[in-house]
Design a protein around this motif. Structure first.
Motif, PDB file in Angstrom:
ATOM      1  N   PHE A   1       0.842  -1.199   0.000  1.00 36.36           N
ATOM      2  CA  PHE A   1       0.000   0.000   0.000  1.00 36.36           C
ATOM      3  C   PHE A   1       0.881   1.253   0.000  1.00 36.36           C
ATOM      4  O   PHE A   1       2.064   1.186   0.342  1.00 36.36           O
ATOM      5  CB  PHE A   1      -0.969  -0.004   1.186  1.00 36.36           C
ATOM      6  N   PRO A   2       0.347   2.406  -0.378  1.00 37.62           N
ATOM      7  CA  PRO A   2       1.150   3.630  -0.432  1.00 37.62           C
ATOM      8  C   PRO A   2       1.730   3.986   0.929  1.00 37.62           C
ATOM      9  O   PRO A   2       1.030   3.939   1.945  1.00 37.62           O
ATOM     10  CB  PRO A   2       0.145   4.697  -0.905  1.00 37.62           C
ATOM     11  N   ALA A   3       3.009   4.332   0.946  1.00 34.74           N
ATOM     12  CA  ALA A   3       3.683   4.645   2.206  1.00 34.74           C
ATOM     13  C   ALA A   3       3.102   5.909   2.828  1.00 34.74           C
ATOM     14  O   ALA A   3       2.683   6.838   2.137  1.00 34.74           O
ATOM     15  CB  ALA A   3       5.176   4.818   1.966  1.00 34.74           C
ATOM     16  N   GLY A   4       3.084   5.933   4.175  1.00 39.04           N
ATOM     17  CA  GLY A   4       2.675   7.138   4.879  1.00 39.04           C
ATOM     18  C   GLY A   4       1.479   6.943   5.781  1.00 39.04           C
ATOM     19  O   GLY A   4       0.680   6.005   5.618  1.00 39.04           O
ATOM     20  N   GLU A   5       1.341   7.846   6.734  1.00 39.51           N
ATOM     21  CA  GLU A   5       0.254   7.808   7.710  1.00 39.51           C
ATOM     22  C   GLU A   5      -1.118   7.890   7.055  1.00 39.51           C
ATOM     23  O   GLU A   5      -2.099   7.370   7.593  1.00 39.51           O
ATOM     24  CB  GLU A   5       0.435   8.959   8.710  1.00 39.51           C
ATOM     25  N   ALA A   6      -1.184   8.520   5.877  1.00 37.20           N
ATOM     26  CA  ALA A   6      -2.476   8.675   5.202  1.00 37.20           C
ATOM     27  C   ALA A   6      -3.101   7.333   4.825  1.00 37.20           C
ATOM     28  O   ALA A   6      -4.316   7.246   4.614  1.00 37.20           O
ATOM     29  CB  ALA A   6      -2.311   9.535   3.953  1.00 37.20           C
ATOM     30  N   SER A   7      -2.294   6.287   4.742  1.00 36.55           N
ATOM     31  CA  SER A   7      -2.809   4.956   4.390  1.00 36.55           C
ATOM     32  C   SER A   7      -3.248   4.143   5.600  1.00 36.55           C
ATOM     33  O   SER A   7      -3.817   3.056   5.449  1.00 36.55           O
ATOM     34  CB  SER A   7      -1.743   4.160   3.630  1.00 36.55           C
ATOM     35  N   LYS A   8      -2.996   4.658   6.785  1.00 35.03           N
ATOM     36  CA  LYS A   8      -3.289   3.901   8.006  1.00 35.03           C
ATOM     37  C   LYS A   8      -4.754   4.101   8.386  1.00 35.03           C
ATOM     38  O   LYS A   8      -5.096   4.827   9.316  1.00 35.03           O
ATOM     39  CB  LYS A   8      -2.355   4.358   9.134  1.00 35.03           C
ATOM     40  N   ASN A   9      -5.632   3.456   7.636  1.00 41.30           N
ATOM     41  CA  ASN A   9      -7.061   3.636   7.850  1.00 41.30           C
ATOM     42  C   ASN A   9      -7.826   2.379   7.462  1.00 41.30           C
ATOM     43  O   ASN A   9      -7.260   1.409   6.950  1.00 41.30           O
ATOM     44  CB  ASN A   9      -7.571   4.852   7.061  1.00 41.30           C
TER      45      ASN A   9
END
Length: 223
Positions: A74-82
């Motif tokens: 999945f795309p790296a970063g906090e924005a993907s933590k959902n």
């Protein structure tokens, strides 16, 4: 290779697993074999940054142990933590016929570990997972203790569960690929323990700051 056992005994939620420190991924296969897991399928969950560096290496190590090894990136970063990313991971597992006895591997930093752990805790009411942390912060903090979860709208870590890994395998060589800023951001968690709890540990950090800065395996392992 050094190990430390994390365990809780005498309760209805007892558990026991190893933290392993090594300088490569070569002995990961042996550590997984020693667990004698029933899994026939494994899914390596990672992000778009870590996948470019370590996915094929880890996949090659694990492939002889399982009938099927898949990857979910999945795309790296906090924005993907959902929950949207978790839903996509559920879909990947369902389409690849993962069963309750199968296993996930969390290859990456804290976002990967938290998200993979939560998916493992909730897919088919709970399946096994193994932590393969690649950042200093994940290695000293989020990969241990069973805290898993994802963000919900603007609320951080609002949805989660406690779900202990079967193993935490730390390849300290992965730290050498971190940007300097990201590596040292993990030092805040390290130094905190010395300042709050252990003056001798804090003094050890100061005395060994050069090999720590250079990310030498023995210094990092001891830290």
């Amino acid at each position: 290779m050094k190990t430390l056992t994390v365990k809780r005994e005498g309760t209805s939620t007892e558990f026991s697993y190893e933290i392993v420190w090594d300088g490569s991924s070569e002995r990961l296969a042996g550590c997984v074999e020693n667990l004698k897991l029933p899994a026939k399928k494994a899914c390596i969950v990672t992000d778009s940054t870590v996948s470019e560096l370590y996915l094929e290496e880890v996949k090659n190590v694990l492939s002889p142990l399982f009938e099927t090894v898949t990857a979910f990136v999945f795309p790296a970063g906090e924005a993907s933590k959902n929950l949207d990313t978790v839903k996509e991971l559920y879909t990947h597992l369902i389409e690849n016929h993962f069963e309750r006895k199968d296993i996930l591997f969390a290859l990456g930093g804290g976002v990967v570990g938290d998200l993979t752990g939560y998916a493992a805790a909730t897919y088919l009411r709970g399946i096994d997972f193994i932590q393969l942390p690649t950042t200093l912060l994940a290695q000293v903090d989020s990969s241990v203790g069973g805290k898993t979860g994802v963000d919900f709208d603007q609320y951080k870590n609002m949805v989660g569960a406690f779900h202990q890994p079967k193993l935490v395998y730390i390849n300290t060589a992965t730290l050498k690929s971190l940007p300097e800023r990201e590596y040292f951001s993990g030092m805040g968690e390290v130094i905190k323990h010395g300042l709050i709890k252990d003056a001798k540990y804090y003094d050890w950090i100061k005395d060994n700051i050069t090999p720590i800065k250079e990310r030498e395996h023995e210094a990092v392992r001891e830290m």
